[in-house]
Design an enzyme around this catalytic site. Structure first.
Site, short mmCIF file in Angstrom:
data_model
loop_
_atom_site.label_atom_id
_atom_site.label_comp_id
_atom_site.label_asym_id
_atom_site.label_seq_id
_atom_site.Cartn_x
_atom_site.Cartn_y
_atom_site.Cartn_z
N GLY A 40 32.57 -13.21 7.19
CA GLY A 40 32.23 -11.94 6.57
C GLY A 40 31.03 -11.26 7.19
O GLY A 40 30.94 -10.03 7.16
N ASN A 69 40.49 -14.26 3.55
CA ASN A 69 39.40 -13.78 4.40
C ASN A 69 39.50 -12.27 4.64
O ASN A 69 38.50 -11.61 4.94
CB ASN A 69 39.42 -14.45 5.78
CG ASN A 69 39.21 -15.94 5.76
OD1 ASN A 69 39.65 -16.63 6.67
ND2 ASN A 69 38.54 -16.47 4.75
N ASP A 129 27.97 -20.30 6.85
CA ASP A 129 27.79 -20.31 5.41
C ASP A 129 27.28 -21.64 4.86
O ASP A 129 27.44 -21.91 3.69
CB ASP A 129 29.10 -19.91 4.72
CG ASP A 129 30.26 -20.83 5.12
OD1 ASP A 129 29.98 -21.87 5.76
OD2 ASP A 129 31.41 -20.51 4.81
N CYS A 175 11.09 -23.54 8.92
CA CYS A 175 9.83 -23.25 8.22
C CYS A 175 10.12 -22.58 6.88
O CYS A 175 9.42 -22.77 5.89
CB CYS A 175 8.96 -22.31 9.03
SG CYS A 175 8.25 -22.94 10.55
N CYS A 189 30.64 -19.10 -1.06
CA CYS A 189 31.51 -17.93 -1.02
C CYS A 189 32.81 -18.18 -1.78
O CYS A 189 33.25 -17.37 -2.58
CB CYS A 189 31.79 -17.59 0.43
SG CYS A 189 32.70 -16.09 0.67
ZN ZN Z 1 9.52 -24.24 11.87
#
Ligand code: ZN
Length: 258
Positions: A40, A69, A129, A175, A189
Site C-alpha cells: 500500500g 490488495n 509492514d 534509535c 493491516c
Molecule cells: Zn540508532
C-alpha cells in the site's frame, strides 16, 4: 550526463522548478533507489519515483498479489492476482517507462540478506509492514552508509521518517523504536483495516521525501530532514513533526570506539 530531448519533454514540469532544474533532473536520473515492500505504501511510491525519472530501481517483495490488495496497492490489477508482487511491479514499470533500469528481488528480507539486497543503492525506501524486517533494513543501511526513508501506516495514522544513522549526529530507525520489536511480526493491516487513500497519502509523501533526499546534494529542496518523523493523521486530518535524537547506546548505529 545530459538528458535526451524526449526525456527533457517528459520531465519539463520538473525542470522548470527552480528547486529541481536540469541539474536536479540529471541527479534523479543517476539515482538508484531500493523499494522494499511493494504494498500500500510501495505501490504509489513506485509510481511517483518512476514518474520522477529515478534512473534505477530495485524492487523487493516476496509476496504475491491478493484480491484484497487491489483496494490500495495501485500498481496491480485483477489479472495480477496470484502473481508475484516484484514481477508484477516490474511489468508495471516496463509499461510506464522502459528507459528506467530495474532489478527485482523476490526473497524475504531478513538480517542475513538485507545488506546484499541494498548493495550499491543511493537510498532505501522501506514500506514493509513488520518491525523485524524494518529493523533489519535499518541496520543494513547504517552498515552500508545508505540513508533510509521508513514509512508505515495503520488505519488512519501514518508516519514517514528520514534516517541517516551512519552519520555521527543522526538517528537511525532503531534509535526510534528500540530493540523490543526484533522478534515481532506486526502485520496490523490485515487485522485492523486500512482506508486505501490513507496508504496512498503516506506512500506519495514518502516519495516526496525521497526526492528531497536525492536532490539535497544538488541544492534542490534543501534539508534532507534527517531524524524528522512526520506523523500523518487521516481522521483530523493533520500532520505534525517530531525530532528523533540519536541514541548513544543504540546497537544499530552507535560508534564503535574499541
Ligand atoms: Zn540508532
Amino acid at each position: 550526463m545530459s538528458l535526451f530531448p524526449d526525456r527533457l519533454d517528459r520531465f519539463a514540469r520538473h525542470i522548470v522548478l527552480p528547486q529541481v532544474g536540469g541539474a536536479g533532473q540529471v541527479a534523479l536520473a543517476r539515482a538508484h533507489v531500493a523499494l522494499i515492500g511493494l504494498g500500500g505504501i510501495g505501490s504509489p511510491a513506485l509510481q511517483y519515483l518512476a514518474g520522477a525519472g529515478i534512473g534505477r530501481l530495485t524492487l523487493i517483495d516476496d509476496g504475491q498479489v491478493e484480491l484484497s490488495n487491489l483496494q490500495r496497492q495501485t500498481i496491480y490489477a485483477t489479472r495480477d492476482v496470484g502473481h508475484g508482487k516484484a514481477v508484477s511491479a516490474r511489468r508495471w514499470l516496463a509499461n510506464f517507462d522502459s528507459d528506467l533500469a530495474v532489478a527485482l528481488n523476490d526473497r524475504r528480507i531478513d538480517a542475513a540478506g538485507a545488506g546484499e539486497a541494498i548493495t550499491g543503492v543511493d537510498l532505501v525506501l522501506d514500506g514493509t509492514d513488520n518491525f523485524a524486517t524494518r529493523l533489519a533494513v535499518s541496520d543494513a543501511c547504517v552498515a552500508a552508509g545508505i540513508p533510509l526513508l521508513s514509512a508505515a501506516v495503520g488505519r488512519f495514522q501514518g508516519q514517514v521518517g528520514a534516517y541517516a544513522g551512519h552519520l555521527p549526529d543522526h538517528a537511525c530507525y532503531r534509535c526510534f523504536v528500540g530493540d523490543a520489536f526484533d522478534a515481532e511480526d506486526c502485520d496490523t493491516c490485515a487485522d485492523d483495516g486500512m482506508l486505501g487513500a490513507m496508504a496512498g497519502w503516506v506512500g506519495t509523501f514518502a516519495a516526496l521525501q525521497a526526492v528531497r533526499v536525492l536532490l539535497a546534494g544538488a541544492g534542490g529542496l534543501g534539508d534532507p530532514q534527517w531524524g524528522k518523523l512526520h506523523l500523518l493523521d487521516g481522521l483530523a486530518p493533520s500532520m505534525r513533526t517530531m525530532a528523533i535524537g540519536k541514541d548513544g547506546a543504540c546497537r544499530g548505529c552507535r560508534v564503535n570506539d574499541g
